[in-house]
Design a protein around this motif. Structure first.
Motif, PDB file in Angstrom:
ATOM      1  N   MET A  19     -35.298   5.058  13.517  1.00 49.90           N
ATOM      2  CA  MET A  19     -34.227   5.998  13.181  1.00 49.90           C
ATOM      3  C   MET A  19     -33.338   5.382  12.099  1.00 49.90           C
ATOM      4  SD  MET A  19     -31.406   7.687  15.740  1.00 49.90           S
ATOM      5  CE  MET A  19     -30.156   8.790  15.095  1.00 49.90           C
ATOM      6  N   THR A  20     -33.037   6.142  11.064  1.00 49.08           N
ATOM      7  CA  THR A  20     -32.225   5.640   9.965  1.00 49.08           C
ATOM      8  C   THR A  20     -30.769   5.504  10.389  1.00 49.08           C
ATOM      9  OG1 THR A  20     -33.671   6.744   8.380  1.00 49.08           O
ATOM     10  CG2 THR A  20     -31.511   6.024   7.593  1.00 49.08           C
ATOM     11  N   GLU A  21     -30.187   4.366  10.101  1.00 44.13           N
ATOM     12  CA  GLU A  21     -28.786   4.130  10.447  1.00 44.13           C
ATOM     13  C   GLU A  21     -27.888   5.001   9.573  1.00 44.13           C
ATOM     14  OE1 GLU A  21     -26.003   0.232  11.375  1.00 44.13           O
ATOM     15  OE2 GLU A  21     -27.395   0.157   9.693  1.00 44.13           O
ATOM     16  N   ARG A  22     -26.922   5.665  10.185  1.00 44.00           N
ATOM     17  CA  ARG A  22     -26.030   6.536   9.433  1.00 44.00           C
ATOM     18  C   ARG A  22     -25.134   5.717   8.521  1.00 44.00           C
ATOM     19  NH1 ARG A  22     -23.576   9.864  13.737  1.00 44.00           N
ATOM     20  NH2 ARG A  22     -25.283   9.011  14.960  1.00 44.00           N
ATOM     21  N   THR A  23     -24.828   6.286   7.364  1.00 43.45           N
ATOM     22  CA  THR A  23     -23.970   5.612   6.397  1.00 43.45           C
ATOM     23  C   THR A  23     -22.540   6.114   6.534  1.00 43.45           C
ATOM     24  OG1 THR A  23     -25.760   5.276   4.805  1.00 43.45           O
ATOM     25  CG2 THR A  23     -23.509   5.259   3.931  1.00 43.45           C
ATOM     26  N   ILE A  24     -21.598   5.175   6.581  1.00 39.46           N
ATOM     27  CA  ILE A  24     -20.172   5.484   6.611  1.00 39.46           C
ATOM     28  C   ILE A  24     -19.580   5.010   5.295  1.00 39.46           C
ATOM     29  CG2 ILE A  24     -17.959   5.059   7.746  1.00 39.46           C
ATOM     30  CD1 ILE A  24     -19.534   4.507  10.322  1.00 39.46           C
ATOM     31  N   LEU A  25     -19.121   5.938   4.483  1.00 41.41           N
ATOM     32  CA  LEU A  25     -18.534   5.612   3.185  1.00 41.41           C
ATOM     33  C   LEU A  25     -17.022   5.534   3.311  1.00 41.41           C
ATOM     34  CD1 LEU A  25     -18.516   5.279   0.083  1.00 41.41           C
ATOM     35  CD2 LEU A  25     -18.526   7.786  -0.070  1.00 41.41           C
ATOM     36  N   ILE A  26     -16.449   4.428   2.863  1.00 47.34           N
ATOM     37  CA  ILE A  26     -15.000   4.243   2.859  1.00 47.34           C
ATOM     38  C   ILE A  26     -14.544   4.108   1.421  1.00 47.34           C
ATOM     39  CG2 ILE A  26     -13.082   2.742   3.549  1.00 47.34           C
ATOM     40  CD1 ILE A  26     -14.869   1.814   5.899  1.00 47.34           C
ATOM     41  N   THR A  27     -13.592   4.930   1.009  1.00 41.78           N
ATOM     42  CA  THR A  27     -12.998   4.788  -0.321  1.00 41.78           C
ATOM     43  C   THR A  27     -11.669   4.053  -0.198  1.00 41.78           C
ATOM     44  OG1 THR A  27     -11.719   6.840  -0.227  1.00 41.78           O
ATOM     45  CG2 THR A  27     -14.013   7.017  -0.956  1.00 41.78           C
ATOM     46  N   GLY A  71     -20.307  -1.751  13.085  1.00 43.28           N
ATOM     47  CA  GLY A  71     -21.002  -1.463  14.333  1.00 43.28           C
ATOM     48  C   GLY A  71     -21.192   0.018  14.587  1.00 43.28           C
ATOM     49  N   LEU A  72     -20.519   0.852  13.790  1.00 42.15           N
ATOM     50  CA  LEU A  72     -20.650   2.293  13.964  1.00 42.15           C
ATOM     51  C   LEU A  72     -21.674   2.897  13.009  1.00 42.15           C
ATOM     52  CD1 LEU A  72     -16.896   3.295  14.376  1.00 42.15           C
ATOM     53  CD2 LEU A  72     -18.586   2.777  16.153  1.00 42.15           C
ATOM     54  N   GLY A  73     -22.190   2.078  12.098  1.00 39.29           N
ATOM     55  CA  GLY A  73     -23.162   2.545  11.119  1.00 39.29           C
ATOM     56  C   GLY A  73     -23.230   1.566   9.966  1.00 39.29           C
ATOM     57  N   ARG A  74     -23.921   1.959   8.912  1.00 35.51           N
ATOM     58  CA  ARG A  74     -23.981   1.132   7.697  1.00 35.51           C
ATOM     59  C   ARG A  74     -22.728   1.424   6.878  1.00 35.51           C
ATOM     60  NH1 ARG A  74     -26.229   1.264   2.139  1.00 35.51           N
ATOM     61  NH2 ARG A  74     -26.456   3.533   2.327  1.00 35.51           N
ATOM     62  N   VAL A  75     -21.816   0.473   6.869  1.00 35.03           N
ATOM     63  CA  VAL A  75     -20.530   0.677   6.205  1.00 35.03           C
ATOM     64  C   VAL A  75     -20.645   0.331   4.725  1.00 35.03           C
ATOM     65  CG1 VAL A  75     -18.118  -0.033   6.092  1.00 35.03           C
ATOM     66  CG2 VAL A  75     -19.241   0.241   8.319  1.00 35.03           C
ATOM     67  N   VAL A  76     -20.312   1.300   3.876  1.00 36.66           N
ATOM     68  CA  VAL A  76     -20.247   1.081   2.435  1.00 36.66           C
ATOM     69  C   VAL A  76     -18.794   1.281   2.023  1.00 36.66           C
ATOM     70  CG1 VAL A  76     -21.027   1.836   0.161  1.00 36.66           C
ATOM     71  CG2 VAL A  76     -22.601   1.924   2.121  1.00 36.66           C
ATOM     72  N   ALA A  77     -18.117   0.182   1.722  1.00 31.24           N
ATOM     73  CA  ALA A  77     -16.697   0.221   1.393  1.00 31.24           C
ATOM     74  C   ALA A  77     -16.513   0.027  -0.109  1.00 31.24           C
ATOM     75  CB  ALA A  77     -15.938  -0.864   2.163  1.00 31.24           C
ATOM     76  N   LEU A  78     -15.995   1.048  -0.783  1.00 32.84           N
ATOM     77  CA  LEU A  78     -15.856   1.021  -2.236  1.00 32.84           C
ATOM     78  C   LEU A  78     -14.380   1.023  -2.638  1.00 32.84           C
ATOM     79  CD1 LEU A  78     -18.572   3.680  -3.189  1.00 32.84           C
ATOM     80  CD2 LEU A  78     -18.846   1.198  -2.896  1.00 32.84           C
ATOM     81  N   ASP A  79     -14.056   0.205  -3.625  1.00 25.54           N
ATOM     82  CA  ASP A  79     -12.695   0.213  -4.161  1.00 25.54           C
ATOM     83  C   ASP A  79     -12.696   0.933  -5.507  1.00 25.54           C
ATOM     84  OD1 ASP A  79     -13.772  -1.560  -6.004  1.00 25.54           O
ATOM     85  OD2 ASP A  79     -12.865  -3.330  -5.094  1.00 25.54           O
ATOM     86  N   ARG A  80     -11.579   0.896  -6.202  1.00 25.55           N
ATOM     87  CA  ARG A  80     -11.470   1.657  -7.454  1.00 25.55           C
ATOM     88  C   ARG A  80     -12.441   1.165  -8.515  1.00 25.55           C
ATOM     89  NH1 ARG A  80      -5.588   2.283 -10.018  1.00 25.55           N
ATOM     90  NH2 ARG A  80      -5.890   0.052 -10.326  1.00 25.55           N
ATOM     91  N   SER A  81     -12.829  -0.117  -8.451  1.00 21.95           N
ATOM     92  CA  SER A  81     -13.753  -0.652  -9.453  1.00 21.95           C
ATOM     93  C   SER A  81     -15.171  -0.132  -9.255  1.00 21.95           C
ATOM     94  CB  SER A  81     -13.752  -2.183  -9.414  1.00 21.95           C
ATOM     95  OG  SER A  81     -14.324  -2.662  -8.209  1.00 21.95           O
ATOM     96  N   THR A  82     -15.492   0.297  -8.041  1.00 23.51           N
ATOM     97  CA  THR A  82     -16.844   0.792  -7.757  1.00 23.51           C
ATOM     98  C   THR A  82     -16.898   2.308  -7.541  1.00 23.51           C
ATOM     99  OG1 THR A  82     -16.450   0.091  -5.459  1.00 23.51           O
ATOM    100  CG2 THR A  82     -17.783  -1.356  -6.850  1.00 23.51           C
ATOM    101  N   LEU A  83     -15.732   2.913  -7.273  1.00 24.43           N
ATOM    102  CA  LEU A  83     -15.639   4.371  -7.207  1.00 24.43           C
ATOM    103  C   LEU A  83     -14.203   4.770  -7.527  1.00 24.43           C
ATOM    104  CD1 LEU A  83     -16.745   7.168  -6.740  1.00 24.43           C
ATOM    105  CD2 LEU A  83     -16.278   6.897  -4.293  1.00 24.43           C
TER     106      LEU A  83
END
Length: 301
Positions: free
Chosen positions: A1-9, A25-37
């Motif tokens: 099962m694919t781990e859900r992605t959690i995007l944080i801006t 622990g709640l999913g694949r966390v992708v945390a982006l700041d202003r330089s990346t988004l």
């Protein structure tokens, strides 16, 4: 099962920094700041969401310079209204949950008691107007969403009232602080922890309509109430003890600012407690925990 992605801006901001840790622990966390988004680039938002296809989007990025917003209205509305609208539109296409943070400044402060979610809004400054426009844009997108209105946010990172008091308290013997504006000082970690609790509550939900049924606006602040003067005194008592400067209470009219602030910023948390079972800590207890972490040393964004 694919781990859900959690995007944080806004990952380097006060709330985003804490979210990047509480969401583990709640999913694949992708945390982006202003330089990346950069949320000022609406096409970049569309492209990023199209690539990541997140199941949960937590928008902790915003234009939060309240006074500067009075002379930078276009930028405030771009970041606080247009960008959240695009996040909501793209999130709806993905059947993703969008979590967004708003503010007590959507109200005019004329109510005597704590504000409820359905009370009439009437922002008195550009910042509040831009955040209200963001709320409306998210609702109009008709996707699953949770809008958390919070107030008087502080933490160990970035520019905030507590860090300003610690800096000025080390330089001066006396400070004059507004005592006739009342709200609930709210630690950024409290917001992030509550958000993680809410997200975790839906991880095992089998009903596809779980988040749609819970979509809406909720108030999320610390328990209790205080004036800016109360918060300053508590900060000094906890962090500086006997070496604290003298704090002199003043009225808001004696400390004019470009942006008008509401006299009453109290928000009721009862809807959040009833829906998700979350009770918030008292603001003084949270402040003590915050200042105990890393000695309350300010960190830049």
């Amino acid at each position: 099962m694919t781990e859900r992605t959690i995007l944080i801006t806004g990952a380097n901001g006060q709330v985003g920094y804490e979210l990047a840790r509480t969401m583990q622990g709640l999913g694949r966390v992708v945390a982006l700041d202003r330089s990346t988004l950069d949320l000022a680039n609406l096409d970049a938002i569309r492209m990023t969401l199209g690539e990541l296809k997140p199941a949960v989007i937590v928008n902790a990025a915003a234009y939060t310079a309240v006074d500067e917003a009075e002379s930078h209205k276009d930028t405030a509305f771009l970041l606080n209204a247009e960008a959240p609208g695009v996040l909501a539109q793209e999130g709806a296409k993905l059947n993703a949950l969008l979590i967004h943070y708003s503010t007590d400044y959507v109200f005019d402060g004329s109510k005597e008691g704590a504000y409820l979610e359905h009370d009439e809004t009437n922002p008195q400054n550009v910042y509040g107007a831009s955040k209200l426009a963001g709320e409306r844009a998210i609702v109009e997108a008709r996707g699953a969403h949770l809008i958390f209105r919070t107030s008087w946010v502080y933490g160990i990172r970035g520019k905030n009232f507590v860090q300003t008091m610690l800096r000025l308290g080390a330089e001066r013997d006396e400070l004059r602080v507004v005592a006739d504006q009342i709200g609930a000082p709210t630690w950024s970690n409290t917001i992030a922890t509550s958000t993680a609790h809410v997200v975790a509550s839906g991880l095992d939900a089998s009903d596809a309509d779980y988040w749609n049924e819970r979509s809406g606006i909720y108030h999320l602040t610390a328990a209790g109430e205080a004036s800016w003067c109360d918060l300053a005194r508590a900060t000094f008592e906890i962090a500086m003890g006997a070496s604290s400067p003298r704090v002199v209470p003043i009225e808001a009219k004696d400390y004019p600012t470009p942006a008008r602030r509401p006299a009453n910023s109290r928000l009721s948390n009862e809807a959040l407690a009833a829906r998700f079972g979350i009770r918030q800590p008292h603001w003084r207890a949270a402040l003590e925990l915050c200042l105990a972490r890393d000695g309350g040393v300010a960190r830049s964004n």
